[in-house]
Write a protein that holds these residues in place. Structure first.
Motif, PDB file in Angstrom:
ATOM      1  N   LEU A 198       0.621   3.179  45.575  1.00 42.50           N
ATOM      2  CA  LEU A 198       1.309   3.198  44.331  1.00 42.50           C
ATOM      3  C   LEU A 198       0.592   3.045  43.386  1.00 42.50           C
ATOM      4  O   LEU A 198      -0.137   1.992  43.082  1.00 42.50           O
ATOM      5  CB  LEU A 198       2.263   2.057  44.573  1.00 42.50           C
ATOM      6  CG  LEU A 198       3.409   1.994  45.508  1.00 42.50           C
ATOM      7  CD1 LEU A 198       4.568   0.869  45.423  1.00 42.50           C
ATOM      8  CD2 LEU A 198       4.323   3.342  45.624  1.00 42.50           C
ATOM      9  N   ALA A 201       1.630   0.201  40.226  1.00 42.25           N
ATOM     10  CA  ALA A 201       2.779  -0.387  41.402  1.00 42.25           C
ATOM     11  C   ALA A 201       3.849  -1.157  40.774  1.00 42.25           C
ATOM     12  O   ALA A 201       4.870  -1.207  41.571  1.00 42.25           O
ATOM     13  CB  ALA A 201       1.706  -1.310  42.373  1.00 42.25           C
ATOM     14  N   GLY A 206       9.677   2.120  39.500  1.00 38.07           N
ATOM     15  CA  GLY A 206       9.076   2.446  40.966  1.00 38.07           C
ATOM     16  C   GLY A 206       9.719   1.792  42.163  1.00 38.07           C
ATOM     17  O   GLY A 206      10.682   0.822  42.075  1.00 38.07           O
ATOM     18  N   LEU A 208       8.494  -0.261  44.627  1.00 41.71           N
ATOM     19  CA  LEU A 208       7.959  -1.362  45.288  1.00 41.71           C
ATOM     20  C   LEU A 208       8.813  -2.403  45.946  1.00 41.71           C
ATOM     21  O   LEU A 208       8.690  -2.702  47.140  1.00 41.71           O
ATOM     22  CB  LEU A 208       7.144  -1.972  44.268  1.00 41.71           C
ATOM     23  CG  LEU A 208       6.336  -3.406  44.674  1.00 41.71           C
ATOM     24  CD1 LEU A 208       5.485  -2.908  45.920  1.00 41.71           C
ATOM     25  CD2 LEU A 208       5.835  -4.080  43.542  1.00 41.71           C
ATOM     26  N   SER A 212       9.020  -3.256  49.956  1.00 37.76           N
ATOM     27  CA  SER A 212       8.467  -4.515  50.470  1.00 37.76           C
ATOM     28  C   SER A 212       9.463  -4.728  51.690  1.00 37.76           C
ATOM     29  O   SER A 212       9.239  -5.950  52.108  1.00 37.76           O
ATOM     30  CB  SER A 212       8.460  -5.458  49.367  1.00 37.76           C
ATOM     31  OG  SER A 212       9.824  -5.522  48.876  1.00 37.76           O
ATOM     32  N   ILE A 218       1.434  -1.527  51.893  1.00 39.13           N
ATOM     33  CA  ILE A 218       1.678  -1.074  50.211  1.00 39.13           C
ATOM     34  C   ILE A 218       0.284  -1.364  49.750  1.00 39.13           C
ATOM     35  O   ILE A 218      -0.264  -2.384  49.725  1.00 39.13           O
ATOM     36  CB  ILE A 218       2.443  -1.737  49.643  1.00 39.13           C
ATOM     37  CG1 ILE A 218       4.042  -1.581  50.289  1.00 39.13           C
ATOM     38  CG2 ILE A 218       2.587  -1.492  48.367  1.00 39.13           C
ATOM     39  CD1 ILE A 218       4.972  -2.441  49.734  1.00 39.13           C
ATOM     40  N   ALA A 220      -1.563  -1.425  46.479  1.00 37.20           N
ATOM     41  CA  ALA A 220      -0.854  -1.538  45.096  1.00 37.20           C
ATOM     42  C   ALA A 220      -1.939  -1.381  44.268  1.00 37.20           C
ATOM     43  O   ALA A 220      -3.288  -2.122  44.126  1.00 37.20           O
ATOM     44  CB  ALA A 220      -0.186  -2.773  44.966  1.00 37.20           C
ATOM     45  N   ASP A 222      -2.677  -1.461  40.158  1.00 39.03           N
ATOM     46  CA  ASP A 222      -2.194  -1.713  38.783  1.00 39.03           C
ATOM     47  C   ASP A 222      -3.246  -2.406  38.139  1.00 39.03           C
ATOM     48  O   ASP A 222      -4.314  -2.978  38.807  1.00 39.03           O
ATOM     49  CB  ASP A 222      -0.924  -2.613  38.789  1.00 39.03           C
ATOM     50  CG  ASP A 222      -0.042  -2.043  37.801  1.00 39.03           C
ATOM     51  OD1 ASP A 222      -0.522  -1.981  36.557  1.00 39.03           O
ATOM     52  OD2 ASP A 222       1.126  -1.708  38.207  1.00 39.03           O
ATOM     53  N   ILE A 232       3.747  -8.743  41.519  1.00 34.74           N
ATOM     54  CA  ILE A 232       3.816  -7.786  42.816  1.00 34.74           C
ATOM     55  C   ILE A 232       3.738  -8.886  44.063  1.00 34.74           C
ATOM     56  O   ILE A 232       4.232  -8.594  44.933  1.00 34.74           O
ATOM     57  CB  ILE A 232       2.302  -7.002  42.781  1.00 34.74           C
ATOM     58  CG1 ILE A 232       2.503  -5.877  41.792  1.00 34.74           C
ATOM     59  CG2 ILE A 232       2.256  -6.578  43.992  1.00 34.74           C
ATOM     60  CD1 ILE A 232       1.139  -5.219  41.551  1.00 34.74           C
ATOM     61  N   LEU A 243       0.740  -6.046  51.827  1.00 36.60           N
ATOM     62  CA  LEU A 243       0.150  -5.607  50.639  1.00 36.60           C
ATOM     63  C   LEU A 243      -1.466  -5.690  50.664  1.00 36.60           C
ATOM     64  O   LEU A 243      -1.866  -6.596  51.374  1.00 36.60           O
ATOM     65  CB  LEU A 243       0.404  -6.722  49.451  1.00 36.60           C
ATOM     66  CG  LEU A 243      -0.521  -6.642  48.006  1.00 36.60           C
ATOM     67  CD1 LEU A 243       0.089  -5.475  47.427  1.00 36.60           C
ATOM     68  CD2 LEU A 243      -0.191  -7.875  47.289  1.00 36.60           C
ATOM     69  N   ALA A 245      -4.524  -4.845  48.154  1.00 36.82           N
ATOM     70  CA  ALA A 245      -4.966  -4.858  46.774  1.00 36.82           C
ATOM     71  C   ALA A 245      -6.348  -4.619  46.551  1.00 36.82           C
ATOM     72  O   ALA A 245      -7.200  -5.380  47.383  1.00 36.82           O
ATOM     73  CB  ALA A 245      -4.394  -6.091  46.151  1.00 36.82           C
TER      74      ALA A 245
END
Length: 523
Positions: A198, A201, A206, A208, A212, A218, A220, A222, A232, A243, A245
């Motif tokens: 995303l 994200a 969106g 998300l 989830s 995911i 993410a 951002d 998030i 997640l 990241a």
């Protein structure tokens, strides 16, 4: 909690076009004699390339247009019209305009400037680590439903509402059928074997929150901003997804979460290419003004580079209904029927307003049907709103162009028109907020963010799973533009018999009145 990097956050939230001294990341080109880059000049050049590929006479006119911010819709309209008539031309225009944009947009780093295309090819830096957390809530999949007017619609209530929207002309029949199909396949919503990326994200519109709850992996992307990542992480922890990241050191060497699409797009692409899993790439980031154009170019550049390495990746964008589209011929028949059914008083008022305003108000929509060289017939829905500006129009067109190009190259591309939504980025404009409040005057509906989120998340799931979806590259389309018009949630805008921008002031006045009445009643 991880700290954020103030310098990145500041550059990402600045409201002015950067000066020569502080230009970093993806930027509009700027000649030595310019005090700041011209967004209009480049926009006209990009449109010129697209129109030129279509052998459109407007390709000359656009370069000498002096009232660009007032007249830009006519060139987007011309591009759609000529694209309808030439199926291959529609793809050629998209590819040539994008190629030109990639060469013209520049990337500024350490007082060095390169074209965006050069930057994406030469920069192979890997600077991100992975930060992973797993949701702690119910491991069972949350059943899909649509939050609407304070209720979560599921089962028969959900199907009834889809039918209501369809019969009222709020959503296209293909959109209604896609939602019904998704409702019949709860197994599609198990995303434990998918890795979705995303871009933007935390976007208010969106998917998300829903992802989830569906066990998705995911990734993410951002900004490095503590509030964003608190949001998030709290969403992930309340669900059953995983997640992943990006994590990087800040100036003090401390680890921070996040990545900046505008200044680290090449590094983001390199990091994503290190993943072993197949990636579903969703471009949902939004920024105001000219930054929206730049962030669109950033997302496209990342998607393109990832797709070159990971050929099985898929693409997703969400479009706006306030744009100009080719539409099925059957929609024109609906418009004509509705015009005939209008009350005599309404016809008189709109006709009189049109004449007295010297054709500025209630300008009739173009009902011309154009024949493509494939034999298919389409009309044009011109729902572009001047107040959103040419940068917004160009940003969304760039996304469409990349989608058309990627689909033509055999990529799985999900790109659907999302309804007008009362997100903060929209309602902070008083005119648009009032117009949305008064949209019902023209049988148009604006959706709350939570409603749009649920609808568009399910539509993405449909596109990823349904064999008959136009997103599936194995399906031959009657015209490349069918990819953009299928499954549209236009909120009723396609069926309005006037150009949206010429009826907007009246919707706004009506909306202001509704707002005042509601305040008075509350008191």
């Amino acid at each position: 909690m991880f700290k954020t990097k103030p310098s990145i956050l500041k550059s990402a939230t600045s409201k002015s076009i950067p000066s020569k001294q502080n230009r970093q990341g993806i930027q509009f080109p700027q000649s030595p004699e310019q005090s700041k880059p011209s967004t209009s000049a480049l926009a006209k050049q990009i449109l010129h390339r697209a129109l030129q590929a279509l052998s459109a006479p407007e390709s000359i006119d656009v370069m000498v247009e002096r009232k660009w911010r007032k007249h830009y819709p006519r060139y987007f309209h011309a591009m759609v019209r000529h694209s309808i008539q030439s199926a291959q031309g529609a793809v050629d225009a998209a590819e040539q305009a994008l190629a030109f944009a990639e060469q013209e947009f520049v990337v500024c780093r350490d007082q060095q400037t390169h074209s965006l295309a050069e930057e994406m090819q030469s920069n192979q830096a890997l600077i991100f680590d992975k930060y992973i957390i797993k949701g702690q809530d119910n491991p069972q999949l949350a059943p899909w439903g649509i939050p609407y007017h304070g209720e979560l619609l599921t089962g028969q209530a959900l199907l009834d509402q889809i039918w209501t929207w369809e019969t009222q002309g709020i959503i296209d029949v293909t959109h209604a059928n896609a939602l019904r199909e998704a409702a019949q396949h709860p197994e599609w919503f198990d995303l434990s074997d998918r890795t979705v990326v995303l871009f933007g994200a935390a976007s208010e519109a969106g998917p998300l929150t829903w992802l989830s709850k569906w066990k998705a992996n995911i990734v993410a992307i951002d900004l490095p901003n503590e509030k964003i990542w608190q949001k998030i992480q709290s969403i992930i922890e309340a669900g059953n997804a995983t997640l992943i990241a990006p994590m990087q050191p800040d100036a003090k060497g401390e680890k921070v979460l996040g990545a900046d699409l505008l200044t680290q797009n090449a590094e983001i692409a390199n990091w994503l290419n290190s993943f072993k899993a197949k990636l579903d790439l969703a471009g949902i980031a939004y920024l105001d003004g000219e930054k929206h154009v730049r962030v669109s170019m950033a997302m496209i550049s990342i998607m393109k580079k990832v797709s070159q390495i990971k050929a099985d990746s898929s693409i997703m964008f969400m479009l706006t209904p306030t744009d100009i589209y080719a539409i099925p011929k059957r929609v024109v028949e609906v418009i004509r029927t509705r015009k005939q059914a209008r009350k005599a008083f309404n016809k008189t008022v709109s006709g009189l307003s049109y004449r007295l305003s010297q054709r500025h108000f209630f300008e009739p929509n173009d009902e011309t049907v154009y024949q493509a060289d494939t034999g298919a017939e389409y009309a044009i829905a011109d729902c572009m709103v001047i107040e959103q500006g040419p940068n917004y129009a160009l940003a969304k067109r760039l996304q469409q162009w990349y989608a058309l190009s990627a689909r033509a190259q055999g990529k799985h591309v999900s790109i659907n028109i999302a309804p007008s939504t009362t997100t903060q980025s929209v309602v902070k404009n008083p005119l648009l907020k009032a117009a949305f409040e008064g949209a019902g005057l023209f049988d148009v509906e604006a959706f709350a963010p939570e409603t749009t989120n649920a609808i568009m998340a399910a539509l993405w799931i449909y596109d990823l799973n349904a064999p008959q979806s136009p997103s599936n590259p194995e399906n031959q389309l009657a015209h490349p533009l069918q990819l953009l018009m299928e499954n549209a949630n236009h909120g009723g805008l396609w069926n309005v018999p006037y150009l949206a921008r010429t009826a907007l002031p009246f919707a706004a006045v009506y909306g202001f009145g509704k707002g005042l009445r509601s305040k008075y009643v509350k008191k």
